[in-house]
Design an enzyme around this catalytic site. Structure first.
Site, PDB file in Angstrom:
ATOM      1  N   LYS A 126       1.880 -10.279   1.633  1.00 19.06           N
ATOM      2  CA  LYS A 126       1.562  -9.033   0.911  1.00 19.06           C
ATOM      3  C   LYS A 126       1.221  -9.384  -0.521  1.00 19.06           C
ATOM      4  O   LYS A 126       1.834 -10.312  -1.093  1.00 19.06           O
ATOM      5  CB  LYS A 126       2.770  -8.077   0.942  1.00 19.06           C
ATOM      6  CG  LYS A 126       2.555  -6.813   0.121  1.00 19.06           C
ATOM      7  CD  LYS A 126       3.621  -5.766   0.381  1.00 19.06           C
ATOM      8  CE  LYS A 126       4.882  -5.942  -0.440  1.00 19.06           C
ATOM      9  NZ  LYS A 126       4.663  -5.932  -1.900  1.00 19.06           N
ATOM     10  N   GLU A 195       3.278   2.748  -3.083  1.00 19.26           N
ATOM     11  CA  GLU A 195       4.572   2.890  -3.765  1.00 19.26           C
ATOM     12  C   GLU A 195       4.489   3.927  -4.877  1.00 19.26           C
ATOM     13  O   GLU A 195       3.603   3.856  -5.746  1.00 19.26           O
ATOM     14  CB  GLU A 195       5.014   1.521  -4.326  1.00 19.26           C
ATOM     15  CG  GLU A 195       6.353   1.607  -5.066  1.00 19.26           C
ATOM     16  CD  GLU A 195       7.017   0.266  -5.320  1.00 19.26           C
ATOM     17  OE1 GLU A 195       6.528  -0.770  -4.829  1.00 19.26           O
ATOM     18  OE2 GLU A 195       8.045   0.278  -6.028  1.00 19.26           O
TER      19      GLU A 195
HETATM   20  O1  KIV Z   1       9.364  -6.420  -3.018  1.00 20.84           O
HETATM   21  C1  KIV Z   1       9.577  -5.387  -2.370  1.00 20.84           C
HETATM   22  O2  KIV Z   1      10.690  -5.114  -1.899  1.00 20.84           O
HETATM   23  C2  KIV Z   1       8.453  -4.476  -2.179  1.00 20.84           C
HETATM   24  C3  KIV Z   1       8.755  -3.134  -1.579  1.00 20.84           C
HETATM   25  C4  KIV Z   1       9.322  -2.249  -2.609  1.00 20.84           C
HETATM   26  C5  KIV Z   1       7.567  -2.557  -0.911  1.00 20.84           C
HETATM   27  O3  KIV Z   1       7.365  -4.785  -2.515  1.00 20.84           O
END
Ligand code: KIV
Length: 307
Positions: A126, A195
């Site tokens: 991600k 988010e």
């Molecule tokens: O790092 C994380 O936990 C995240 C979530 C808040 C989506 O990116």
């Protein structure tokens, strides 16, 4: 996947499995669930609870490592924690978060860092940001690594955004978020995290892309929801008030503190360990050592040395 034992383990979820759920979800199917985890025990809990994805998030910095923001973790930190999660061989897809500066410098560095997370056990990575990050997304996809996008409040941009604030409240900002989402989905992201955006914006984004949206503080119109493990279990991050979108399902920090305090009391009060929690010597050895009837325990007559 057969394990060789009598219990067959379910096949691990893949990124195409997740993107393939969009249509069914839009037609009223169950939303996706993602929960963060950072080590073997938390991964086992999230897996056993039946989530679809485990996010080894860079929130690691704050909820596990005690930093004030997410900017402090490195690719090596992420690798260390992804590997711990992966060793539990969970069914959910493991999504590894690319930390700040691991995908901002060059395509080559970006791909190497993404590959390090995959070699540690992630099935996808991600990264944060919209159209600005399309080059990084393309580079990682070219290396055959699935990418999850993340727009709205992007904590790695905390200084540029001026704090942890709801994003997309103005018309222009809302339109920009939709354009970012469409660009990321068209580039090939298999899912998008939204988010801290108003629910109307999340709905617009969700209706505009053909990949699932996973919301955190984005209301109920997303295709799925994600929460941070420590937030939903009731652990506090010192100096940070839990945002309004966090629902606490347990009070584990308070429960753990009470349990450890009871242990402290038991040791100090001579109630731990008990005879049952002690290995005892055989009577004959106690005799020979001259310990018989001494303070070797309240069960000095125990005859089984392995107890
Ligand atoms: O790092 C994380 O936990 C995240 C979530 C808040 C989506 O990116």
């Amino acid at each position: 996947m057969a394990t060789g034992s009598s219990t067959a383990r379910a096949r691990a979820v893949s990124a195409p499995d997740i993107s393939g759920r969009k249509t069914a979800i839009r037609e009223g199917g169950e939303p996706l669930v993602m929960v963060t985890a950072y080590d073997a025990p938390s991964a086992r809990v999230v897996d056993a609870a039946g989530a679809d994805m485990i996010l080894v998030g860079d929130s690691l910095a704050m909820v596990v490592l005690g930093y004030d923001d997410t900017l402090q973790v490195t690719t090596d930190d992420m690798v260390h924690h992804i590997a711990a999660v992966a060793r539990t061989k969970p069914r959910p897809l493991i999504v590894g978060d690319l930390p700040w500066l691991s995908y901002h410098v060059s395509r080559e560095e970006t791909v190497r860092n993404a590959a390090a997370l995959v070699r540690a056990g992630a099935g996808a990575v991600k990264l944060e940001g919209g159209r600005k990050r399309l080059d990084a997304v393309q580079a990682i996809l070219d290396a055959e690594i699935p990418v999850m996008g993340h727009i709205g409040l992007t904590p790695q941009s905390i200084h540029a955004l001026g704090g942890f604030k709801v994003q997309g409240k103005q018309l222009d900002a809302a339109r920009a978020l939709v354009e970012d989402a469409v660009a990321l989905a068209e580039a090939g992201c298999f899912a998008l995290v939204l988010e801290c955006v108003p629910d109307g914006v999340a709905r617009l984004v969700t209706d505009s892309v053909d990949v699932p949206t996973i919301g955190i503080g984005a209301g109920r119109h997303c295709d799925g929801q994600v929460l941070v493990y420590h937030d939903l279990l009731g652990f506090a991050t010192p100096g940070h008030r839990a945002p309004k979108f966090v629902r606490r399902y347990a009070t584990q920090e308070a429960d753990a503190t009470e349990a450890v305090a009871t242990f402290v009391d038991d040791v100090r009060g001579g109630r731990f360990p008990s005879s049952d929690e002690t290995y005892h010597m055989a009577d004959q050895m106690l005799d020979e050592l001259g310990l018989y009837g001494s303070s070797s325990g309240d069960d000095a007559t125990a005859s089984n040395a392995t107890r």
